[in-house]
Design an enzyme around this catalytic site. Structure first.
Site, PDB file in Angstrom:
ATOM      1  N   HIS A  34      33.193  39.198  35.811  1.00  0.00           N
ATOM      2  CA  HIS A  34      34.577  39.650  35.630  1.00  0.00           C
ATOM      3  C   HIS A  34      34.866  39.963  34.158  1.00  0.00           C
ATOM      4  O   HIS A  34      35.843  39.485  33.580  1.00  0.00           O
ATOM      5  CB  HIS A  34      35.551  38.586  36.150  1.00  0.00           C
ATOM      6  CG  HIS A  34      36.895  39.139  36.520  1.00  0.00           C
ATOM      7  ND1 HIS A  34      37.709  38.552  37.462  1.00  0.00           N
ATOM      8  CD2 HIS A  34      37.576  40.226  36.076  1.00  0.00           C
ATOM      9  CE1 HIS A  34      38.830  39.235  37.575  1.00  0.00           C
ATOM     10  NE2 HIS A  34      38.773  40.260  36.744  1.00  0.00           N
TER      11      HIS A  34
ATOM     12  N   GLU B 285      36.022  33.261  42.761  1.00  0.00           N
ATOM     13  CA  GLU B 285      35.629  32.997  41.369  1.00  0.00           C
ATOM     14  C   GLU B 285      36.260  31.686  40.909  1.00  0.00           C
ATOM     15  O   GLU B 285      37.399  31.387  41.254  1.00  0.00           O
ATOM     16  CB  GLU B 285      36.128  34.131  40.453  1.00  0.00           C
ATOM     17  CG  GLU B 285      35.470  35.467  40.667  1.00  0.00           C
ATOM     18  CD  GLU B 285      36.085  36.555  39.776  1.00  0.00           C
ATOM     19  OE1 GLU B 285      36.862  36.209  38.850  1.00  0.00           O
ATOM     20  OE2 GLU B 285      35.820  37.735  40.008  1.00  0.00           O
TER      21      GLU B 285
ATOM     22  N   ARG C 216      39.313  43.350  42.253  1.00  0.00           N
ATOM     23  CA  ARG C 216      39.401  41.931  42.581  1.00  0.00           C
ATOM     24  C   ARG C 216      38.388  41.648  43.682  1.00  0.00           C
ATOM     25  O   ARG C 216      38.167  42.475  44.567  1.00  0.00           O
ATOM     26  CB  ARG C 216      40.811  41.542  43.050  1.00  0.00           C
ATOM     27  CG  ARG C 216      41.857  41.514  41.936  1.00  0.00           C
ATOM     28  CD  ARG C 216      41.574  40.405  40.929  1.00  0.00           C
ATOM     29  NE  ARG C 216      42.622  40.265  39.915  1.00  0.00           N
ATOM     30  CZ  ARG C 216      42.621  40.877  38.743  1.00  0.00           C
ATOM     31  NH1 ARG C 216      41.631  41.707  38.445  1.00  0.00           N
ATOM     32  NH2 ARG C 216      43.592  40.669  37.872  1.00  0.00           N
TER      33      ARG C 216
END
Length: 387
Positions: free
Chosen positions: A255, A238, A209
């Site tokens: 991602h 994000e 993350r």
């Protein structure tokens, strides 16, 4: 009367899975809101949808499932307070992420002149993903050090090292959940102090993350040359990422490390089985014959061409090019912030088919059987050529 399922339209096969047991309504993630979920009984989402009071207030939803291995986008306390059942898909895309790391290591070998047999890799978090990273890295001949305090306490196993001892590694890769409290909190685990303690000239990889790493601290370390470079698939804030950080990274992707076809399908099947249990229905759907073919179905290796690490790199490139993902993502650098956010989400939503290594069969001649062992170790289906 059949239950109503609201599902993210980007979840594969969800309509065919559930059509016989429920009414299915597919919505783009941008259209999943408090108004559209009011009459739903079951909600199925991806990581782009935040699920909590703002979304669910006043709805009749009694089951929430996310086809992801993490759940930091879910307000578990709120769901519990409302008696809403929750299910996620831990480990569903673990092999996909481990293959991404494998591709990244081979990229670093090829482009940064790194001999993988002469470096050490520190793996922070040795759960579903990290354990597979360890196995694949060892297959490539990399020396691996492992850090996972919760797992060490749980198992009592030796073989783990303290995080401070991991700082001497040439490359560190992060595979921990995002947590904010307790002895093992991971928010900004790699802050300025921690990054400063890393070996000068080392490399940081983050596919967990974005907020595990403090952006400003990483920018400072890259700008000063303390770190050689970074490989980043996840970002703070994000989809509005720090473009300076992207410009400094050796590899940047939106991602998608866990976005193999198999990774997605595994998550969907896990949620499907959970919904079947919830509805007291026998599961009868399976993906056999439904998956798209791999980019390359068979590769033949008859002789050595260059050193073995370059040969392995070339084989992996035929199945998955991490460089292409990076190249496409860098187009974001020429966009304004708003367009960049839309482009980030677009790349994820329209991500091309990527099959895992096992979908490709590799035939190796007896003279290069050692290459076959390495390829098998990182996940390929390998057979020896019969002469």
């Amino acid at each position: 009367m059949k239950e109503l399922i609201i599902a993210d339209s980007n979840i594969p096969f969800v309509e065919s899975m559930f059509k016989d047991m429920a009414k299915v309504c597919l919505l783009d993630s941008s259209l999943i809101n408090n108004k559209t979920v009011q009459d739903a009984d079951i909600l199925l989402v991806r990581s782009v949808t935040r699920v909590g009071k703002e979304l669910l207030n006043g709805s009749r939803i009694k089951f929430v499932g996310t086809v992801t291995s993490g759940y930091d986008h879910i307000d578990l306390d709120y769901l519990s307070s409302k008696g809403i059942k929750f299910f996620y898909a831990p480990g569903c895309n673990s092999n996909s992420v481990a293959e991404y790391i494998t591709a990244a290591l081979l990229f670093l070998h090829r482009n940064y002149n790194i001999n993988l047999r002469e470096i050490s890799l520190g793996v922070v978090g040795v759960g579903n993903i990290g354990s597979k990273v360890v196995r694949k890295a060892k297959a490539l001949g990399v020396k691996v050090l492992q850090n996972d305090p919760p797992l060490q306490r749980k198992t009592g196993e030796s073989g783990f090292v303290q995080l401070d001892d991991l700082m001497k590694c040439d490359i560190i890769t992060l595979h921990v959940p995002l947590t904010f409290e307790g002895d093992d909190a991971t928010y900004h685990l790699f802050d300025e102090e921690r990054i400063s303690a890393m070996k000068p000239g080392s490399i940081l990889i983050n596919t967990s993350r974005g907020s595990i790493v403090e952006t400003e601290a990483l920018l400072k370390a890259l700008g000063s040359g303390h770190l050689c470079t970074a490989v980043l698939d996840v970002w703070e804030n994000e989809p509005e990422i720090n473009t300076d950080l992207l410009s400094m990274a050796a590899i940047g992707t939106p991602h998608i490390a866990g976005y193999s076809v198999e990774g997605k399908i595994n998550g969907v099947i896990m949620i499907y089985n959970a919904v079947c249990t919830y509805l007291n229905v026998n599961p009868n759907w399976n993906p056999e014959g439904k998956l798209p073919p791999p980019q390359v179905s068979e590769i033949k290796i008859n002789r050595m061409e260059g050193d073995d690490q370059n040969l392995i790199y070339n084989v992996v490139q035929q199945c998955y090019s991490i460089e292409n993902d990076d190249k496409n993502f860098r187009k974001l650098l020429d966009m304004n912030a708003e367009d960049g956010k839309e482009y980030f989400n677009k790349l994820r939503k329209e991500y091309p088919v990527r099959r895992e290594f096992a979908a490709t069969s590799v035939e190796v001649a007896e003279s290069v059987s050692h290459i076959g062992k390495i390829l098998n170790g990182i996940g390929f289906s390998v057979k020896q050529k019969i002469t």
